[in-house]
Design a protein around this motif. Sequence first.
Motif, PDB file in Angstrom:
ATOM      1  N   GLN A  20      12.258  58.960 -45.554  1.00 48.86           N
ATOM      2  CA  GLN A  20      13.078  59.056 -44.328  1.00 48.86           C
ATOM      3  C   GLN A  20      13.228  60.511 -43.871  1.00 48.86           C
ATOM      4  OE1 GLN A  20      17.247  58.213 -44.879  1.00 48.86           O
ATOM      5  NE2 GLN A  20      17.568  57.678 -42.722  1.00 48.86           N
ATOM      6  N   ASP A  21      13.432  61.414 -44.839  1.00 49.43           N
ATOM      7  CA  ASP A  21      13.665  62.824 -44.501  1.00 49.43           C
ATOM      8  C   ASP A  21      12.388  63.559 -44.137  1.00 49.43           C
ATOM      9  OD1 ASP A  21      12.693  62.553 -47.059  1.00 49.43           O
ATOM     10  OD2 ASP A  21      13.799  64.261 -47.869  1.00 49.43           O
ATOM     11  N   LYS A  22      11.261  62.889 -44.283  1.00 50.13           N
ATOM     12  CA  LYS A  22       9.979  63.554 -44.012  1.00 50.13           C
ATOM     13  C   LYS A  22       9.209  62.872 -42.896  1.00 50.13           C
ATOM     14  CE  LYS A  22       9.137  64.877 -48.833  1.00 50.13           C
ATOM     15  NZ  LYS A  22       9.978  63.843 -49.460  1.00 50.13           N
ATOM     16  N   THR A  23       9.812  61.881 -42.242  1.00 46.89           N
ATOM     17  CA  THR A  23       9.051  61.116 -41.254  1.00 46.89           C
ATOM     18  C   THR A  23       9.531  61.415 -39.844  1.00 46.89           C
ATOM     19  OG1 THR A  23       8.811  59.368 -42.887  1.00 46.89           O
ATOM     20  CG2 THR A  23       8.284  58.793 -40.613  1.00 46.89           C
ATOM     21  N   ILE A  24       8.589  61.648 -38.952  1.00 43.48           N
ATOM     22  CA  ILE A  24       8.914  61.866 -37.541  1.00 43.48           C
ATOM     23  C   ILE A  24       8.086  60.905 -36.708  1.00 43.48           C
ATOM     24  CG2 ILE A  24       8.861  63.520 -35.627  1.00 43.48           C
ATOM     25  CD1 ILE A  24       9.130  65.641 -38.063  1.00 43.48           C
TER      26      ILE A  24
ATOM     27  N   ILE B 293      15.296  57.594 -38.211  1.00 44.98           N
ATOM     28  CA  ILE B 293      14.540  58.804 -38.559  1.00 44.98           C
ATOM     29  C   ILE B 293      14.559  59.716 -37.334  1.00 44.98           C
ATOM     30  CG2 ILE B 293      12.959  57.751 -40.244  1.00 44.98           C
ATOM     31  CD1 ILE B 293      10.919  57.537 -37.847  1.00 44.98           C
ATOM     32  N   ASP B 294      14.034  60.918 -37.476  1.00 47.67           N
ATOM     33  CA  ASP B 294      13.894  61.802 -36.316  1.00 47.67           C
ATOM     34  C   ASP B 294      12.775  61.281 -35.414  1.00 47.67           C
ATOM     35  OD1 ASP B 294      15.878  63.427 -37.202  1.00 47.67           O
ATOM     36  OD2 ASP B 294      14.609  65.154 -37.679  1.00 47.67           O
TER      37      ASP B 294
ATOM     38  N   LYS C  80       5.138  66.751 -43.239  1.00 43.98           N
ATOM     39  CA  LYS C  80       5.831  65.586 -42.683  1.00 43.98           C
ATOM     40  C   LYS C  80       4.868  64.425 -42.433  1.00 43.98           C
ATOM     41  CE  LYS C  80       9.903  67.612 -42.235  1.00 43.98           C
ATOM     42  NZ  LYS C  80       9.600  68.944 -42.784  1.00 43.98           N
TER      43      LYS C  80
END
Lengths: 256, 359, 75
Positions: free
Chosen positions: A50-54, A71-72, A95
């Motif tokens: 989640q913290d690495k997906t754009i 997510i972002d 990412k």
Amino acid sequence: MTTKDIINPANLVYSKAKLMTENPMHYCPGCSHGVVHKLIAEVIEEMDIQDKTIGVAPVGCAVFAYNYIDIDWQEAAHGRAPALATAIKRLQPDKFVFTYQGDGDLAAIGTAETIHACNRGENIAIFFVNNAIYGMTGGQMAPTTLEGMKTATCPMGRNTELNGYPLKISNLLAELDGTCYVTRQSVQKMASIVRAKKAIRKAFENSMAGKGTSVVEFVSTCNSGWKMSPHDSNKWMEENMFPVYPLGDLKDTEKK
Amino acid sequence: MEDFKLMKGNEAIAHAAIRCGADGYFGYPITPQSEVMETLMDLKPWETTGMVVLQAESEVAAINMVYGGAGCGKKVMTSSSSPGMSLKQEGISYIACAELPCLIVNVMRGGPGLGTIQPSQADYFQSVKGGGHGDYRLIVLAPSTVQEMADFVGLGFDLAFKYQNPAMILADGIVGQMMEKVVLPPFKPRRTEEEVRQECPWGTTGKLPNRKRNIITSLALEAEVMENINLKLQAKYREIEKNEVRFETHHCEDADYVLVAFGSIARICEKAMEMAREEGYKVGVLRPITLFPFPTNPIKELSKKVKGFLTVEMSAGQMVEDVRLTVNGAVPVEFYGRMGGIVPSAEEILAALKEKLIK
Amino acid sequence: MAKFKGAVVVNTERCKGCDLCVQACPSHVLGLADQVNSKGYHFSEMKHEDDCVGCSACGYVCPDACITVYKVKIQ
């Protein structure tokens, strides 16, 4: 044992992914987009990225995709998602970057961006929902509309003399040296959904392994645009879409 | 002693971009600015600072790569020339609405259409009045020397990040192609990932547990929400107008007549001013450095004491409209311009000044 | 052979009554309710709860992520 007894967290076997937000989706009842959204959310959750997906959202029905997966996100101009994703990935190589695009976005207005991102072998995943129609604008002809298929801008059915042919864009993308994985999936049945989810996971994994671009096409329905019930749309898709857009891997450089 | 280099304005842009810690450049070749990307490719900053340089498949793709990069809080830029800038307008409108910082360089050539590769200033309207769809403004810097080409890269990025707004260097083909001595800015390291997260908490840098997801978008279907976005943008533009006006004057203190010009043409106007003064005419020059925000106050002040203004441009007369709006009929505002890539000479300008104003 | 018994919980406010879960259920457990939710949709509900084996097909095909499935093994 009563139903009340069974409904117990210990017995849970299926539930909404935590990454799916509580926002009710704006899609029409029965729309394939919802299932694809769920699968992407499930894969991100299972891979714990989640913290690495754009994500890059398109213009079209999925324009609000950013409201549903936690997510972002960036929301691109029509067709330009692969250009945004190119920069996001190159500037943040650690990412997981994916685009989510429909047929009009990916295969009409964004053809150049799609082909060149794939040709450069951008390490991104492209998720492509092909329902053969422009849903958001009210059911106009798409590049992937089938021959003879009726839409608001080809009310007598797509005439190939006037409108050309259904664009098999994934076949085209599979020809490019920059793609590592091009597959066509569907999400109308449990078994196909399980396969589609594996394809999504593989696309994400490829992007981090630096293998090149992965494209997952989801042959989908648009029951509002097709003017059928969701169930009839699924049947119509199996009978009419699958012969033109057959399911399966078009390319997988892993399996040479 | 300062370290002077001799180079083209386009080359100075490339050197300055690396030195001010840019994270990415995305471009597409077009004359007369192709040296920007050529120089970057030659300097290979990805091996030193880690800056990404990518040749896109079109100007449309390049500006959307800038959109993507800017959305991550990165220091990203593109450059092009007039026909290419027309293609970028869609992306610039999105970037302006999403309130993202970036730097856009336009080395103007003659138009309309494919036009010519000779210099022009006919993209003034496009640059300072918006350009794409919707109500938005860019911060527009107009360099007149190769030194300013180098200096405005850092300044442009600083202003872009200060106001979360795209900034533009609006150069003409002359200053892009001309070689002059230049002192390049000192090397500044690129920001670390942590610094980017701190400076741009809105960036799509990956959703951490301690914050909500970041969404970069220019979409708001509810009319009230969209109006509020517009009001916020307008308030920002008023703030920029208050704080960021930059201009330069020469001999305006005692001037009866003032030449108003930007970019290279301001330098030719200086020559015309000197020739006029030799003939006994009290002439000054005002050079707007920021075209948006436009230097309205200094022009308004001058209009109280001078007999008239002559605006000189390489166009059919675009900035002159802003000068006229500012002067508001107090004194005559005349125009002299050449088009299609022709650069007016000092003699022509002096003749026009005599014919239109001094009489 | 082990036998399973399941139960389906529908988020009736999120449900749009698209009927896909009803069609996907191999045991014909689900059906659309006579009532509607606040948006006016006839939401999905268990009509024959004793027949549910917890296979989750309904959950997989649901486009609106409004189905939760529970399952227990019985002798």
